[in-house]
Design an enzyme around this catalytic site. Structure first.
Site, mmCIF file in Angstrom:
data_model
loop_
_atom_site.group_PDB
_atom_site.id
_atom_site.type_symbol
_atom_site.label_atom_id
_atom_site.label_comp_id
_atom_site.label_asym_id
_atom_site.label_seq_id
_atom_site.Cartn_x
_atom_site.Cartn_y
_atom_site.Cartn_z
ATOM 1 N N THR A 1 0.814 -1.218 0.000
ATOM 2 C CA THR A 1 0.000 0.000 0.000
ATOM 3 C C THR A 1 0.843 1.261 0.000
ATOM 4 O OG1 THR A 1 -1.830 -1.103 1.094
ATOM 5 C CG2 THR A 1 -1.741 1.270 1.342
ATOM 6 N N THR B 1 1.310 -4.719 4.040
ATOM 7 C CA THR B 1 1.114 -5.130 5.431
ATOM 8 C C THR B 1 0.450 -6.504 5.568
ATOM 9 O OG1 THR B 1 -1.055 -4.068 5.646
ATOM 10 C CG2 THR B 1 0.890 -2.730 6.166
#
Ligand code: ASP
Length: 331
Positions: A15, A93
């Protein structure tokens, strides 16, 4: 403590560097320029850093063992041949805790710190956590971090082989949960486990036990040629021990050389087979205890041990010992 002066930044996707597409957020290249621009706006870091993109850039949901090995290769190359004294890995993540654990066991003995970070929102999104995670990581490395693999996130430095992703939508997404920290440290490591040794892909499976699991489910799984099965047991390491057929499936696999490892599926649990007969029967079927290790740590450890070509008995012996702080509080 080692103050890092010549950092290698390895961007793998995630991200932190994603851009919006018609399908949603997707990995994007050109992150070095965005990172330099961001850091200039926040005051220069004194660290000298070199940037590399690991191809293909990934949403970390797509990470595979091959990507772990490619990260390991890039890091070892940068340290041994490039003279870098620290590494920062930028990573999505979703599987960050798995990669941190796998690298902890793939880089045993490496004398420089390796920090992983990422963010919950892309760099450039209003209020994103990307700038603070990035700058916080660089500041930590500049001040000095012990050799080993670490995760820096939301202002915290966490042990790479103990961390877990707990939240999918908050900046404090990662934590090291209190779990049993007991056991014996390995006195020395076999040469096969040095960071210098390349590894092979491994056929590994993780299976949570659940009420209703049948022996035939297990046999079907074990029939796929798995080299190790990580069973997430109930509570302190119990399972359906009244099911003779299921125990026989485990015993037969173990006799064929399949490594059977156990962790607790309780987020803060640990395996202690002797507490219940339902646990000691599993141990007698050939399971080795992972103590209070997380799923990520146990999986990464099995990958590193089996991938190094060690025989099953040696894998079981080393799995039960502490290799880098995954089982015992030492740093
Ligand atoms: N799906 C993203 C990834 O893991 C999530 C993130 O980076 O926060 O790459």
């Amino acid at each position: 403590m080692r103050r890092v002066k010549n950092l290698f930044v390895l961007y793998t996707g995630g991200t932190i560097g994603m851009l919006q597409t018609a399908e949603g957020l997707a990995p994007a290249g050109g992150f070095e320029a965005r990172m330099r621009e961001q850091l200039q706006g926040q005051g220069e870091t004194r660290l000298n850093w070199t940037f590399a993109e690991l191809q293909p850039l990934l949403d970390s949901a797509n990470m595979t063992q091959a990507n772990w090995l490619a990260m390991r290769d890039a890091i070892v190359h940068a340290v041994e041949l490039g003279g870098h004294d620290g590494v920062l890995v930028l990573h999505g993540t979703d599987t960050l805790a798995y990669s941190a654990a796998a690298l902890s066991f793939l880089l045993l003995g490496l004398k420089v710190p390796v920090l992983l970070t990422g963010s919950m929102q892309p760099m450039g999104a209003p209020g994103s956590d990307a700038p603070s995670n990035l700058l916080g990581s660089l500041t930590a490395l500049e001040r000095g971090v012990e050799p080993g693999v670490w995760l820096f996130f939301n202002g915290e430095l966490m042990h790479g082989a103990r961390v877990t992703k707990l939240r999918s939508d908050a900046f404090d997404a990662f934590a090291v949960l209190p779990r049993e920290r007991q056991g014996e440290r390995a006195e020395s490591l076999p040469a096969e486990l040095s960071y210098r040794q390349p590894r092979q892909p491994v056929n590994l499976v993780v299976l949570p036990l659940f009420p209703g699991l049948r022996a035939e489910h297990l046999r079907a799984l074990l029939g796929t040629g798995v080299q190790a099965l990580l069973l997430e047991c109930f509570g302190s390491g119990t399972g359906p021990s009244d099911n003779e057929d299921l125990l026989a499936a485990l015993r037969e696999a173990h006799a064929r050389g399949v490594v059977l490892a156990a962790i607790s599926q309780c987020p803060q649990g640990h395996v202690a087979f002797d507490v219940y007969a339902a646990g000691s029967r599993l141990r007698d079927a050939g399971l080795v205890s992972g103590g209070g290790m997380t799923r990520e740590a146990a999986l990464g450890k099995l990958f590193s041990l089996i991938g190094s070509g060690l025989p099953p008995s040696e894998v079981e012996r080393l799995f039960a010992l502490d290799l880098c702080g995954e089982r015992v509080d030492a740093r």
